[in-house]
Design a protein around this motif. Structure first.
Motif, PDB file in Angstrom:
ATOM      1  N   PRO A   1       0.810  -1.234   0.000  1.00 47.86           N
ATOM      2  CA  PRO A   1       0.000   0.000   0.000  1.00 47.86           C
ATOM      3  C   PRO A   1       0.840   1.280   0.000  1.00 47.86           C
ATOM      4  O   PRO A   1       0.583   2.202  -0.784  1.00 47.86           O
ATOM      5  CB  PRO A   1      -0.835  -0.134   1.276  1.00 47.86           C
ATOM      6  CG  PRO A   1      -0.920  -1.606   1.520  1.00 47.86           C
ATOM      7  CD  PRO A   1       0.372  -2.169   1.047  1.00 47.86           C
ATOM      8  N   ALA A   2       1.844   1.338   0.876  1.00 42.51           N
ATOM      9  CA  ALA A   2       2.662   2.552   0.931  1.00 42.51           C
ATOM     10  C   ALA A   2       3.456   2.749  -0.361  1.00 42.51           C
ATOM     11  O   ALA A   2       3.574   3.867  -0.883  1.00 42.51           O
ATOM     12  CB  ALA A   2       3.607   2.484   2.126  1.00 42.51           C
ATOM     13  N   CYS A   3       3.977   1.669  -0.903  1.00 41.75           N
ATOM     14  CA  CYS A   3       4.731   1.769  -2.149  1.00 41.75           C
ATOM     15  C   CYS A   3       3.829   2.151  -3.316  1.00 41.75           C
ATOM     16  O   CYS A   3       4.236   2.926  -4.201  1.00 41.75           O
ATOM     17  CB  CYS A   3       5.435   0.447  -2.449  1.00 41.75           C
ATOM     18  SG  CYS A   3       6.723   0.007  -1.266  1.00 41.75           S
ATOM     19  N   VAL A   4       2.608   1.615  -3.320  1.00 47.09           N
ATOM     20  CA  VAL A   4       1.671   1.994  -4.379  1.00 47.09           C
ATOM     21  C   VAL A   4       1.345   3.474  -4.305  1.00 47.09           C
ATOM     22  O   VAL A   4       1.265   4.169  -5.334  1.00 47.09           O
ATOM     23  CB  VAL A   4       0.399   1.131  -4.287  1.00 47.09           C
ATOM     24  CG1 VAL A   4      -0.674   1.660  -5.238  1.00 47.09           C
ATOM     25  CG2 VAL A   4       0.709  -0.321  -4.608  1.00 47.09           C
ATOM     26  N   GLY A   5       1.157   4.001  -3.101  1.00 44.20           N
ATOM     27  CA  GLY A   5       0.899   5.433  -2.953  1.00 44.20           C
ATOM     28  C   GLY A   5       2.052   6.285  -3.477  1.00 44.20           C
ATOM     29  O   GLY A   5       1.842   7.280  -4.188  1.00 44.20           O
ATOM     30  N   LEU A   6       3.278   5.891  -3.132  1.00 43.39           N
ATOM     31  CA  LEU A   6       4.443   6.619  -3.658  1.00 43.39           C
ATOM     32  C   LEU A   6       4.536   6.499  -5.171  1.00 43.39           C
ATOM     33  O   LEU A   6       4.878   7.469  -5.862  1.00 43.39           O
ATOM     34  CB  LEU A   6       5.723   6.084  -3.013  1.00 43.39           C
ATOM     35  CG  LEU A   6       5.929   6.381  -1.526  1.00 43.39           C
ATOM     36  CD1 LEU A   6       7.213   5.723  -1.031  1.00 43.39           C
ATOM     37  CD2 LEU A   6       5.998   7.891  -1.294  1.00 43.39           C
TER      38      LEU A   6
END
Length: 535
Positions: A208-213
């Motif tokens: 999730p965090a990597c997708v947001g970035l």
């Protein structure tokens, strides 16, 4: 008639005396005459001579012929013109500003920065000590295990990203100096392609965090692509300015030395700073503490970049303004002492003012029929333009050359731009700062690809954190390395505005100003807006 022509009588003595009598009273030597065939007509043969007697021709190699008199029927020639050189009158100017001011500029900001640096050094040392203490004294505690995990997960990828950013910084600089015309286009479009590819890579990690970035980087890449299409007509002129501006660099040996020193200092400080962040992660209020450390690092790195900028600006500006071969070491010492306060103040306000100005321009672009939502667009833009004259990046040239304060230097440089017709609009449309900014973004994205892949392969739950940190430090280190080309371009514009007749400048800027006055310049085309909806 034919017989008269064949049997022409020889010239009479009185005719010879009449021809020789026009010599001003003296007897001139009679030249040997050839036999000439004369056609006799009805008019008397001496009529023309009686109306306008001719003076005899005299040829001599020793002295000029005697002057002709009015009595003899001659006209006095005018006296020969005497050549007198015309001296160009230069405008009266006041005394030249001093180049060796020993006054500390912006002393209050300098004291604040030194206090901040002392506090940051103490905080970094304290958090490093706490991290080492927890690992050594309590090796089996949960905090010690987490800190060891952070050290293994953070330090190798981040240090690798910092090393990569240093290599990229000087690679960009060398490429810009070697191929300025091609590199402007390469930087703009590579920023679009690299950020788009790295954003897609982060989204492929399926976290999730990597997708947001990744989504954020893809959106940024789309904006970069639109910007690249918008400034296409400015790229050619910017490339020519880069080509001319970086030419004096080869005349000064060691001009890149201050950038090397600042990059080395930044590498050492970031290495210690990363360990301090690990210690702060398990201290009270970790979020606020880490945010304070991030802001401190950003200000310190900007000051390092502007110190390198001031050093290069002084050397290049004195070359343009006075034709001096200034010492790089002496200029570096002045940047670290007398001008350090202005570098600190500029590091605080220039990025903020330019960012707010971009936002105001964006609001002005969106102006349409909805007057309620965008009624203050013009007001915000006018306010930011007024503030820009009191704080801009062009001020570093006068700070370095004349030792002025940041606000005074900003006003003096912008005043010179406004005094030269069309110059303010020309520098306002300059994209040099954008090109240098995009080099930092591109390097940061490449550092994300390296550090993010490394963290995903070893400690994948730290991938997003390591990626953000790698982008941050990669951007900062690249901007320090690109301080030299940006300083050269700033000196080129500011020194031209101060002395347009300097022989060190070619016709690049005058031709552009001429096209702007004739309304044939694509650089100053009106900003595109959304069309109004008419009923």
């Amino acid at each position: 008639m034919g017989a008269a022509a064949d049997n022409a009588a020889p010239p009479r003595p009185e005719d010879a005396r009449r021809r020789g009598g026009g010599g001003g009273g003296g007897l001139a030597p009679v030249a040997e005459e050839k036999e000439v065939k004369v056609v006799v007509v009805d008019e008397p043969p001496a009529r023309l001579q009686a109306q306008r007697p001719l003076a005899p021709l005299q040829v001599t190699t020793q002295a000029p012929p005697p002057p002709m008199t009015v009595a003899s029927g001659a006209v006095e020639p005018p006296p020969p013109p005497v050549y007198q050189p015309v001296m160009m009158q230069t405008p009266q100017q006041g005394p030249l500003p001093s180049l060796n001011s020993h006054k500390y500029t912006n002393g209050i900001t300098l004291c604040l920065f030194l206090l901040h640096l002392a506090a940051a050094g103490f905080a970094v040392g304290f958090f490093v000590f706490k991290a080492v203490q927890n690992i050594t004294q309590h090796p089996r505690s949960s905090h010690a295990r987490q800190q060891r995990s952070l050290l293994r997960a953070w330090l190798p990828p981040v240090e690798g990203a910092v090393a990569l950013s240093i290599v990229l910084a000087f690679a960009w600089q060398k490429a810009v100096r070697a191929w300025p015309r091609a590199m402007v286009r390469v930087i703009i479009w590579s920023s679009f392609g690299v950020t788009l590819g790295v954003g897609a890579l982060l989204m492929c990690f399926s976290m999730p965090a990597c997708v947001g970035l990744g989504v954020a980087m893809v959106v940024f890449s789309i904006g970069t692509g639109l910007y690249a299409c918008w400034v296409t007509r400015r790229v050619g002129f910017t490339a020519r300015v880069f080509e001319r501006a970086v030419q004096p660099v080869d005349k000064f040996r060691g001009l890149n030395g201050p950038a090397y020193v600042m990059v080395a200092a930044g590498f050492a400080w970031i290495s210690v700073w990363c360990v301090a962040v690990i210690g702060a992660a398990h201290f009270r209020f970790p979020g606020l503490t880490i945010l304070a450390l991030v802001l401190s690092l950003a200000w310190t790195a900007e000051v390092m970049r502007n110190v390198a900028n001031l050093t290069s600006s002084r050397v290049i500006a004195l070359y343009y303004l006075r034709g001096m071969q200034s010492s790089v070491q002496f200029s570096f010492q002045r940047a670290l002492t007398y001008n350090l306060g202005s570098a600190c103040l500029g590091s605080l306000f220039v990025p903020t003012i330019e960012a707010l100005r971009i936002v105001a321009r964006g609001l002005n672009l969106l102006e349409g029929e909805d007057e309620f939502m965008f009624s203050c667009a013009h007001c915000c833009l006018n306010v930011m333009n007024a503030v820009f004259s009191f704080g801009n990046s062009w001020a570093f040239v006068h700070i370095a050359a004349y030792g002025r304060g940041f606000v005074q230097a900003s006003r003096s440089t912008w005043g010179q731009f406004e005094a030269l017709p069309g110059m303010a609009a020309l520098v306002d449309s300059d994209i040099t700062s954008s090109v240098c900014f995009l080099t930092g973004v591109t390097s940061g994205a490449l550092c994300v690809a390296l550090a993010g892949s490394w963290a995903f392969a070893t400690h994948r739950h730290y991938t997003a954190t390591v990626s953000m940190l790698a982008f941050f430090v990669g951007y900062l280190m690249t901007r320090i390395g690109m301080a030299l080309p940006q300083a050269c371009v700033g000196c080129y514009y500011v020194c031209f505005a101060e002395n347009p007749g300097n022989r060190l400048f070619d016709s690049t800027i005058p031709e552009r100003l001429h096209k702007m006055r004739e309304d044939h310049d694509p650089l100053v085309a009106p900003t595109p807006r959304f069309p109004h909806q008419h009923a």
